[in-house]
Scaffold this motif. Structure first.
Motif, short mmCIF file in Angstrom:
data_model
loop_
_atom_site.label_atom_id
_atom_site.label_comp_id
_atom_site.label_asym_id
_atom_site.label_seq_id
_atom_site.Cartn_x
_atom_site.Cartn_y
_atom_site.Cartn_z
N GLN A 12 0.83 -1.21 0.00
CA GLN A 12 0.00 0.00 0.00
C GLN A 12 0.86 1.26 0.00
O GLN A 12 0.58 2.22 -0.74
CB GLN A 12 -0.92 0.00 1.23
CG GLN A 12 -2.02 -1.05 1.17
CD GLN A 12 -2.74 -1.18 2.50
OE1 GLN A 12 -2.37 -0.56 3.50
NE2 GLN A 12 -3.78 -2.00 2.53
N ILE A 43 2.60 1.93 -3.34
CA ILE A 43 1.66 2.51 -4.31
C ILE A 43 1.42 3.98 -4.01
O ILE A 43 1.44 4.83 -4.91
CB ILE A 43 0.33 1.72 -4.30
CG1 ILE A 43 0.54 0.33 -4.90
CG2 ILE A 43 -0.76 2.47 -5.07
CD1 ILE A 43 -0.59 -0.64 -4.63
N THR A 71 -2.13 0.36 -8.87
CA THR A 71 -2.33 -0.98 -8.30
C THR A 71 -2.56 -1.99 -9.41
O THR A 71 -2.00 -3.11 -9.37
CB THR A 71 -3.54 -0.98 -7.34
OG1 THR A 71 -3.33 0.01 -6.32
CG2 THR A 71 -3.73 -2.34 -6.70
#
Length: 326
Positions: A49, A52, A72
């Motif tokens: 996460q 990204i 993603t």
């Protein structure tokens, strides 16, 4: 810029202000709290996460239009619709972050290797310093005239020598490097991305939790302040204003990490974190040494739960029980 003295020590100009000292104290306190609570490993998806979010923020600053959802999708090898250049920037950034753990922050060779990964297919001669003079223009004003390209080689060499100075705090060095690299502007393109990437790498090398801290998202939210800090440092002839700005960003990012991960770990999460960072075989005593705040009864429950879930195997009797990862 960087100056040398009789002891051949190279040090860019800056002052340690009360504001800098206050931020360093606050950051150190938060790092201690985060490590004590094992927050950075509480969520197995955290690394992905934050990677990204970091890529999205850094490229957004440079005008990339792709969303976190599209990034993603690219990471998961899915096809997306978007500008070819923007997609290529994301693909390259993902390649750099994949190689990040193998890059040495004090290696100029690795620095050039990272730029090549980041800018291949986007500019001519990626991974090489520029061979022409450049200036940064905003509107009709020339914001910054970079040093002549003939000086880049020795300026960057001096900057990497400074990075190797172990008497300097990594927090300070990372900010100084970021500013000085932007001032030198060694590449025709990709300087902003490289400055932010290399600051992250310098910090990760000393403090692994910075792999999980996407502080670039805060820069992206208020880019005007970022460029203002760079400009103010230019005008003053030292990196002090930029150090203050970046330490403030890091401090706030750590605060967000603490606030967003304030929940207590459950028995399964505790064991999974332990198994990530410890030896193949261990005892309950080893487990309690890692988690000094839990009772022996809690440790026993965690380990029993781990056996039932198939995370570990137990051997021996109650007093001499040993556990192994599966």
């Amino acid at each position: 810029m960087i100056v040398s003295n009789d002891s051949i020590k190279l040090k860019p100009p800056y002052q340690i202000t009360s504001k800098i000292l206050s931020f360093i104290s606050s950051i150190s306190q938060k790092i201690g709290e985060i490590n004590a609570k094992h927050l950075v490993k509480a969520n197995p998806q955290l690394r992905k996460q934050n990677q990204i979010r970091t890529i999205h923020a850094s490229l957004n600053i440079e005008g990339n239009t792709l969303s976190e959802e599209q990034i993603t999708a690219i990471l998961e090898n899915k096809r997306i619709i978007g500008p070819e250049k923007d997609i290529k920037e994301v693909v390259n950034a993902l390649a750099v972050y994949k190689a990040l753990s193998q890059l040495k922050p004090y290696s100029e060779k690795d620095f050039l290797k990272a730029h090549k990964l980041l800018m291949t297919g986007l500019i001519e001669n990626p991974g090489r310093y520029r061979n022409k003079s450049v200036g940064i223009v905003k509107g009709t004003n020339i914001e910054h005239i970079a040093p002549p390209y003939e000086n880049i080689s020795f300026l960057m060499s001096d900057l990497f020598k400074y990075l190797k100075d172990k008497s300097e705090l990594a927090l300070i060095k990372s900010c100084v490097f970021h500013y000085e690299m932007e001032f030198i502007h060694p590449f025709l393109d990709g300087n902003g991305r490289m400055g932010r990437l290399w600051q992250t790498l310098i910090l990760m090398n000393e403090l692994p939790l910075f792999e999980f801290l996407p502080f670039e998202t805060l820069i992206s939210k208020n880019q005007e302040e970022y460029y203002k800090a760079l400009s103010t440092s230019d005008k003053q002839g030292n990196s002090t204003p930029f150090i203050e700005y970046m330490l403030g960003i890091i401090d706030y990012s750590l605060l967000e990490l603490l606030e967003n991960n304030s929940k207590k770990l459950n028995e399964t999460e505790r064991l999974e974190i332990f198994l990530e960072t410890n030896k193949q075989e261990f005892s309950r005593k080893d487990y309690m040494k890692h988690y000094s705040e839990i009772s022996s009864a809690t440790a026993s429950r965690d380990l029993k739960n781990g056996v039932q879930l198939g995370l570990i195997q137990r051997s021996g009797d109650k007093k001499t029980s040993l556990y192994r990862k599966i």
